[in-house]
Enzyme design. Structure first.
Site: not given
Length: 497
Positions: A280, A382
């Site tokens: 992340c 993402e």
């Protein structure tokens, strides 16, 4: 076939009903079969937690700290075996897995200071004959729902402060790599933790929904995708629970014209492709300022990306391994195709990569895009894979505006020799974690971790001081003894004069 059930009341127990396959991403073969529990399995864990938690909360904090001191020693003793177990189910290299474990271990070291961290406040003589003080008390039973990408670190980020504060904790790890969380629970028992204080319940959405609805679970911590983080936060609030939920990211690294380009290129390679981009805090967008900077940076990046070594976790020389599942592999390749369709320049194309002898593994070759624009899907989403996008900016203000406008706000970095530019950037940027010549600005255990915007839902972040606040409730006591009490009733609002 290895069968994985749950860890309840201090022991592994079998599951019943539905199951899911756990794969070795390096080979594409099934490594284990996992029980997918539901409300009845959770109820067993809650019953054990309810029975054990009051005595644990009453245990003085230095004794709770000693459990974590022993646990840290056990983690170090078992580091190699834990890393290999983690790599087998996740796919990351063994050295990367050790880093995963160590960053969790550091939070366990931090909570060894829990006697100091849980200190309250005291005011003598707050009013005539009145003392006032505050204390921190545990929430009771907490729960954590953790992702696949850090199966050791993130569970420890959650359960270490929760348990050190006197709570019982129920962990629901990712169903993709559950073995290390199970082993961590066993090591906590070996370290001296009472049965019922840390338990692991495996499952999917059915288990998550059961956790969110259970009336005796008072707090929930979550890490995963933004849509699910938003759902978990809303459902937790609807059921009267406090929640901290962390979602997706699109981390930018601004490269100023005065930056050391060799340093910046190395930083982008490590931060963009390490762990196959499944972090992340991975840098997925490079923003060179000015055409000359962009051209020079691309000249350095292309040969570095082309020379990356991909391999199974058993290959000590591999830079990164496979992604976690076949579905993840297909999604990443689909987004790369989409980037080409939208007009981005694929400067390094890794789509054809095949690992000899591991053709069924979930590998994705390193890809590098140039001339990506903010309208493209590969910029907005993402990707969570070994794909770096270069977005060229005309000047500093345009570079600054890119992460400012993006919906995610997890991490960001600037590479520069200019202190004024770095200071201005750190002050103005609307991102939760900022690096100055540091590509992955993940705070150490004694600071708090968390993003802004749609990367985070909730007021308090993970580890550091915020974690102690999240896993405890403040109680304030106002005390006056008989010698200081005036006779007669008082009907006006009390004031301290």
């Amino acid at each position: 076939m290895n069968e994985i059930g749950h860890f309840i009341d201090g022991a592994r127990v079998g599951g019943s009903g539905r199951t899911a396959d756990v794969f070795n991403p390096a080979t594409g073969q099934i490594a284990a079969r996992l029980a997918l529990g539901g409300a009845s399995d959770l109820e067993r864990a809650v019953e054990a937690a309810r029975a054990a938690q009051p005595a644990w909360a009453a245990t003085n904090p230095q004794r709770r700290a000693r459990v974590f001191m022993t646990f840290v020693a056990l983690l170090n003793e078992n580091m190699q075996a834990l890393a290999e177990l983690l790599s087998c189910e996740h796919g990351k290299t063994v050295e990367d897995s050790k880093g995963d474990i160590i960053r969790g271990l550091e939070v366990c070291e931090f909570v060894c200071g829990i006697p100091h961290l849980m200190k309250g406040e005291f005011n003598e003589g707050a009013g005539p004959g009145i003392d006032m003080y505050s204390i921190r008390q545990p929430v009771g039973i907490g729960a954590g729902i953790t992702p696949f990408n850090f199966p050791a670190m993130i569970p420890m980020w959650m359960f270490a402060p929760a348990i050190a504060c006197g709570n019982a904790f129920i962990l629901k790890p990712s169903e993709r790599d559950p073995s290390v969380p199970m082993r961590l629970a066993e090591l906590m028992i070996e370290a001296g933790l009472p049965k019922g204080i840390l338990q692991v319940v495996n499952g999917d959405k059915e288990m998550v929904d059961a956790i969110l609805a259970h009336p005796e679970i008072g707090a929930v911590s979550f890490v995963g995708s933004t849509p699910i983080a938003a759902h978990v936060y809303a459902e937790a609030a609807r059921h009267g629970k406090r929640a901290q939920c962390f979602g997706g990211a699109k981390n930018h690294m601004i490269v100023m014209p005065d930056a050391d380009l060799d340093q910046a290129a190395d930083a982008l390679i490590g931060a963009g492709y390490g762990s196959a981009g499944e972090r992340c805090m991975a840098v997925s967008v490079a923003v060179p300022v000015g055409e000359a900077t962009a051209n020079a940076l691309m000249d350095k990046l292309i040969p570095k990306v082309e020379s990356l070594k991909i391999g199974p976790y058993t290959d000590a020389g591999a830079d990164y391994g496979p992604v976690v599942t076949k579905a993840a592999q297909e999604k990443i390749l689909g987004l790369i195709d989409r980037g080409i369709e939208e007009g981005a320049d694929l400067a390094v194309d890794g789509r054809a990569f095949r690992m000899q002898g591991y053709e069924d593994g979930f590998y994705v070759g390193a890809c590098l895009f140039d001339r990506v624009t903010p309208e493209m899907e590969i910029y907005r989403q993402e990707i969570f894979g070994p794909v770096l996008s270069v977005v060229r900016a005309r000047d500093y203000e345009e570079a600054l505006s890119l992460p400012m406008r993006h919906e995610y706000g997890n991490g960001v970095a600037i590479f520069t020799r200019d202190g004024d530019a770095a200071r201005d950037f750190a002050s103005r940027i609307n991102i939760g974690m900022v690096g100055v010549n540091v590509p992955i600005p993940t705070p150490l255990a004694y600071h708090s971790f968390g993003g802004w915007k749609r990367s985070s839902f909730g007021d308090l972040n993970q580890h550091g001081p915020d974690s102690i606040k999240f896993w405890t409730r403040t109680k304030t006591i106002t005390a006056r003894w008989p010698s200081g009490i005036k006779s007669g009733a008082e009907f006006s609002m009390p004031v301290m004069r």
